[in-house]
Design a protein around this motif. Structure first.
Motif, PDB file in Angstrom:
ATOM      1  N   ARG A  15       0.845  -1.177   0.000  1.00 17.08           N
ATOM      2  CA  ARG A  15       0.000   0.000   0.000  1.00 17.08           C
ATOM      3  C   ARG A  15       0.888   1.238   0.000  1.00 17.08           C
ATOM      4  O   ARG A  15       0.831   2.066   0.890  1.00 17.08           O
ATOM      5  N   HIS A  16       1.722   1.314  -1.053  1.00 15.11           N
ATOM      6  CA  HIS A  16       2.644   2.436  -1.227  1.00 15.11           C
ATOM      7  C   HIS A  16       1.929   3.767  -1.164  1.00 15.11           C
ATOM      8  O   HIS A  16       2.468   4.750  -0.701  1.00 15.11           O
ATOM      9  N   GLN A  17       0.718   3.753  -1.709  1.00 15.81           N
ATOM     10  CA  GLN A  17       0.071   5.018  -2.019  1.00 15.81           C
ATOM     11  C   GLN A  17      -0.443   5.744  -0.786  1.00 15.81           C
ATOM     12  O   GLN A  17      -0.768   6.900  -0.854  1.00 15.81           O
ATOM     13  N   GLU A  18      -0.524   5.023   0.344  1.00 17.80           N
ATOM     14  CA  GLU A  18      -1.108   5.660   1.500  1.00 17.80           C
ATOM     15  C   GLU A  18      -0.027   6.197   2.428  1.00 17.80           C
ATOM     16  O   GLU A  18       1.100   5.721   2.423  1.00 17.80           O
ATOM     17  N   GLY A  19      -0.372   7.162   3.242  1.00 16.92           N
ATOM     18  CA  GLY A  19       0.604   7.821   4.117  1.00 16.92           C
ATOM     19  C   GLY A  19       1.162   6.870   5.171  1.00 16.92           C
ATOM     20  O   GLY A  19       0.567   5.836   5.456  1.00 16.92           O
ATOM     21  N   TRP A  20       2.297   7.254   5.778  1.00 17.45           N
ATOM     22  CA  TRP A  20       2.938   6.354   6.751  1.00 17.45           C
ATOM     23  C   TRP A  20       2.052   6.122   7.964  1.00 17.45           C
ATOM     24  O   TRP A  20       2.027   5.039   8.512  1.00 17.45           O
ATOM     25  N   PHE A  21       1.276   7.124   8.360  1.00 19.46           N
ATOM     26  CA  PHE A  21       0.458   6.993   9.571  1.00 19.46           C
ATOM     27  C   PHE A  21      -0.620   5.932   9.362  1.00 19.46           C
ATOM     28  O   PHE A  21      -0.812   5.041  10.178  1.00 19.46           O
ATOM     29  N   LYS A  22      -1.298   6.011   8.204  1.00 19.50           N
ATOM     30  CA  LYS A  22      -2.348   5.043   7.893  1.00 19.50           C
ATOM     31  C   LYS A  22      -1.750   3.636   7.798  1.00 19.50           C
ATOM     32  O   LYS A  22      -2.319   2.666   8.299  1.00 19.50           O
ATOM     33  N   ARG A  23      -0.576   3.554   7.152  1.00 19.19           N
ATOM     34  CA  ARG A  23       0.044   2.236   6.977  1.00 19.19           C
ATOM     35  C   ARG A  23       0.452   1.643   8.309  1.00 19.19           C
ATOM     36  O   ARG A  23       0.200   0.474   8.582  1.00 19.19           O
ATOM     37  N   LEU A  24       1.029   2.490   9.176  1.00 19.26           N
ATOM     38  CA  LEU A  24       1.497   2.004  10.479  1.00 19.26           C
ATOM     39  C   LEU A  24       0.310   1.564  11.338  1.00 19.26           C
ATOM     40  O   LEU A  24       0.304   0.459  11.890  1.00 19.26           O
ATOM     41  N   THR A  25      -0.720   2.423  11.426  1.00 20.96           N
ATOM     42  CA  THR A  25      -1.847   2.085  12.297  1.00 20.96           C
ATOM     43  C   THR A  25      -2.571   0.840  11.771  1.00 20.96           C
ATOM     44  O   THR A  25      -2.957  -0.028  12.542  1.00 20.96           O
ATOM     45  N   ALA A  26      -2.716   0.744  10.444  1.00 21.67           N
ATOM     46  CA  ALA A  26      -3.378  -0.440   9.873  1.00 21.67           C
ATOM     47  C   ALA A  26      -2.559  -1.689  10.174  1.00 21.67           C
ATOM     48  O   ALA A  26      -3.104  -2.726  10.565  1.00 21.67           O
ATOM     49  N   TYR A  27      -1.234  -1.584  10.044  1.00 19.06           N
ATOM     50  CA  TYR A  27      -0.351  -2.723  10.290  1.00 19.06           C
ATOM     51  C   TYR A  27      -0.518  -3.210  11.729  1.00 19.06           C
ATOM     52  O   TYR A  27      -0.744  -4.389  11.987  1.00 19.06           O
ATOM     53  N   VAL A  28      -0.433  -2.261  12.670  1.00 16.24           N
ATOM     54  CA  VAL A  28      -0.537  -2.629  14.086  1.00 16.24           C
ATOM     55  C   VAL A  28      -1.929  -3.196  14.378  1.00 16.24           C
ATOM     56  O   VAL A  28      -2.073  -4.249  15.003  1.00 16.24           O
ATOM     57  N   PHE A  29      -2.973  -2.520  13.871  1.00 16.30           N
ATOM     58  CA  PHE A  29      -4.336  -2.948  14.177  1.00 16.30           C
ATOM     59  C   PHE A  29      -4.619  -4.372  13.709  1.00 16.30           C
ATOM     60  O   PHE A  29      -5.116  -5.199  14.472  1.00 16.30           O
ATOM     61  N   TYR A  30      -4.285  -4.685  12.462  1.00 14.94           N
ATOM     62  CA  TYR A  30      -4.627  -6.015  11.947  1.00 14.94           C
ATOM     63  C   TYR A  30      -3.905  -7.116  12.719  1.00 14.94           C
ATOM     64  O   TYR A  30      -4.446  -8.198  12.920  1.00 14.94           O
TER      65      TYR A  30
END
Ligand code: UDP
Ligand code: MG
Length: 336
Positions: A125-140
């Protein structure tokens, strides 16, 4: 006549993407090995989305739409689509073209081979910002650890489901609908297909931070009781600390010649710490109780303002979903 495939697209203020979405989707629809209906669900948009949907319906009878009386949220929009679709295989995808429509034939191919749920799993998910990527990663990963059922990581709602899966989803009465979780909970034969998530075609992200956080809490609370246990553990920890402190205080008072007790500061910190723990626990309890309250009120999950392309049919839906015979009249009655 029942279509083989149904595509469901939740739409919230997507006037900038709808025409392009239709262009790419209709190419895919033409190439499918069966008939297709496209079900657009307008989640209370206040831009021109509904007008565009009406135009598309005029031009192409495969397009049907539902329109909510107000914004009920993405998961509820998908729920409504699932209630109305008539196909044998049902595909859910976002309106902003982050879920590439060209992947659908691949999903359908797996379905033809006997899988009941074919979900797309994001590898990039290159296209999304680091914050969204980090929070999504941790959440899942957190959800996977805590959930009662096996939850695949990095999967959204982009998937294909067999009719019997959708019937089972529709029969679930709960109004707190974390669909990707319910889908995992059901079981059946599931398979992942990796894909790269594109960037949004146009327009702003409709999932604000608040909505994403609410979705994450919904997912956790609906599929795990671990948060409720946190207060038990923290309570036990506090009890151990209290016992150790009591022993120390007795020792300092009666045995030790010097007493290091500092007085006010120690007491203040202890009070604030315990106060915080208690409020936090009450907050967690509140999350669960609030959901019980929502379920008990038994309100319809959504209210329809306009429906087109589903003449003479009412939604196939769970017993406690919108129970009116005629959803349009129902919406009018409620709005007046
Ligand atoms: N959406 C919706 N209701 C909402 C928010 C979003 O129906 O309240 C739809 C939106 O139109 C889009 C999809 O849900 O089709 C995903 O939203 P978005 O692309 O903003 O979020 P993302 O998951 O990509 O961050
Ligand atoms: Mg998006």
């Amino acid at each position: 006549m029942q279509p083989t495939y149904s595509f469901i697209v939740p739409v919230f203020n997507e006037e900038a993407t709808l025409v392009e979405l239709y262009r790419r989707l209709s190419a895919v629809m033409d190439s499918m090995d069966g008939t297709v209906e496209l079900v657009l669900v307008d989640d209370g948009s206040h831009d021109r989305s509904l007008t565009i949907m009406r135009d598309l319906r005029e031009r192409d009878r495969r397009v049907c739409y539902l329109s909510f009386a107000r914004n009920f949220g993405h998961q509820i929009a998908v729920t409504a689509g699932l209630n109305f679709v008539r196909g044998q295989a049902i595909v859910v995808l976002d309106a902003d073209l982050q879920d590439p429509p060209e992947l659908i034939p691949e999903l359908a191919d797996k379905w033809r081979r006997g899988y009941d749920v074919v979900y797309a799993q994001r590898v990039q998910r290159h296209q999304e910002g680091w914050f969204k990527r980090l929070t999504a990663y941790v959440f899942y990963r957190l959800l996977r650890q805590l959930a009662d059922v096996e939850m695949p990581t990095d999967t959204g709602d982009f998937c294909l489901m067999d009719r019997r899966v959708v019937d089972a989803l529709n029969a679930m009465p709960e109004r707190n609908r974390y669909i990707r979780g319910l889908r995992s909970w059901l079981g059946f034969r599931q398979i992942a297909i990796p894909f790269e998530r594109d960037s949004r075609f146009a327009g702003e992200v409709k999932y604000t931070f608040r909505k994403s956080l609410a979705l994450a809490i919904d997912g956790l609370v609906s599929f795990s009781k671990v948060p409720l246990r946190i207060s038990t553990y923290v309570g036990l920890f506090a009890a151990v600390v209290a016992i150790v402190m009591a022993i120390l205080v007795l020792y300092w008072r009666f045995v030790s010649p010097v007493s290091p007790l500092t007085g006010f500061a120690t007491i203040a910190v202890a009070i604030f710490f315990l106060g915080a723990v208690q409020l936090f626990s009450i907050g967690i309890l509140g999350e669960y109780i609030g959901r019980i309250y929502e379920e008990v009120k038994n309100r319809p999950v959504y209210i329809l303002g306009e429906v087109s392309g589903f003449d003479g049919m009412t939604a196939r839906q769970g017993t406690t979903l919108n129970t009116s015979k005629d959803p349009v009249i129902d919406a009018r009655r409620r709005l007046l």
